[in-house]
Design an enzyme around this catalytic site. Structure first.
Site, short mmCIF file in Angstrom:
data_model
loop_
_atom_site.label_atom_id
_atom_site.label_comp_id
_atom_site.label_asym_id
_atom_site.label_seq_id
_atom_site.Cartn_x
_atom_site.Cartn_y
_atom_site.Cartn_z
N HIS A 151 -10.01 1.60 1.86
CA HIS A 151 -9.46 2.89 2.27
C HIS A 151 -10.57 3.89 2.59
CE1 HIS A 151 -5.16 2.54 1.99
NE2 HIS A 151 -5.19 2.09 0.75
N CYS A 155 0.85 -1.18 0.00
CA CYS A 155 0.00 0.00 0.00
C CYS A 155 0.89 1.24 0.00
CB CYS A 155 -0.89 -0.02 1.24
SG CYS A 155 -1.96 1.41 1.38
N HIS A 169 -9.31 -3.41 -2.03
CA HIS A 169 -8.26 -2.72 -1.27
C HIS A 169 -8.57 -1.22 -1.23
CE1 HIS A 169 -3.82 -2.05 -0.23
NE2 HIS A 169 -4.26 -0.83 -0.50
N GLU A 170 -8.96 -0.66 -2.38
CA GLU A 170 -9.26 0.78 -2.44
C GLU A 170 -10.55 1.13 -1.71
OE1 GLU A 170 -6.91 2.66 -3.28
OE2 GLU A 170 -5.73 1.02 -4.11
NI NI Z 1 -3.59 1.15 -0.20
#
Ligand code: NI
Length: 188
Positions: A163, A116, A159-160
């Site tokens: 966030h 990341c 994954h995004e």
């Molecule tokens: Ni990331």
């Protein structure tokens, strides 16, 4: 242009916040951020530029990573040759206000783990995520889309989306057995 110094530090509380939904039409500020996010991803995958500005290569970036707690992320997913030059673009899109509608019970994890841009070190371990996801999002005009993704593309997208929920990839790693996949998880 965005460089690594524009990224919030790993311990910045903004990375643990739930990001705010975005209103349409986009503000000039949002439009500028989105343009810069896309440009950053492309630059980070262009070897000469990445080297010149010391950019870590990234496939995706989310607004909170740049200190803006809004539900926006960009993905620039490509195939490249052995010199690192892009040969094919698979996803080049900005996703706004994403919402996961459905996901598989079966999970998938990348054999090498995940990294990341907000985490300047390697955290070893499998990161199991639903193998297939269906989610909706809005584009920069506010138009709604529904997409279905699987395997690598689903992992990158989740994954995004994480966030935007204040979740980092290593939250999903089993601390006792980081490299052990359960029966429900396929390792890609
Ligand atoms: Ni990331």
């Amino acid at each position: 242009m965005i460089t690594m110094k524009n990224f919030a530090a790993e311990d910045d509380p903004i990375l643990r916040e739930v990001a705010e939904p975005v209103q349409f039409p986009l503000s000039e500020e949002d439009e500028k951020l989105i343009e810069e996010m896309r440009e950053f991803l492309i630059n980070s995958q262009t070897p000469e530029i990445a080297e010149k500005y010391n950019l870590r290569p990234g496939v995706g970036v989310a607004a909170p990573q740049l200190g803006v707690s809004k539900q926006i992320f960009a993905i620039y997913l490509t195939e490249f040759d052995e010199d690192g030059n892009v040969t094919d673009v698979i996803i080049d899109e900005v996703f706004i206000n994403p919402r996961i509608l459905k996901h598989s019970v079966k999970k998938a994890a990348l054999s090498e783990g995940e990294g990341c841009l907000s985490v300047p070190r390697s955290v070893p371990g499998l990161v199991p995520r639903p193998r297939r996801v269906t989610f909706e999002y809005q584009d920069i005009e506010g138009v709604f889309y529904e997409v279905k993704l699987s395997d690598y593309e689903a992992i990158v997208t989740q994954h995004e989306i994480d966030h935007l929920k204040g979740i980092l990839f290593y939250d999903h790693i089993n601390p006792e057995k980081p490299w052990e996949a359960d029966d429900n998880t396929i390792v890609l």
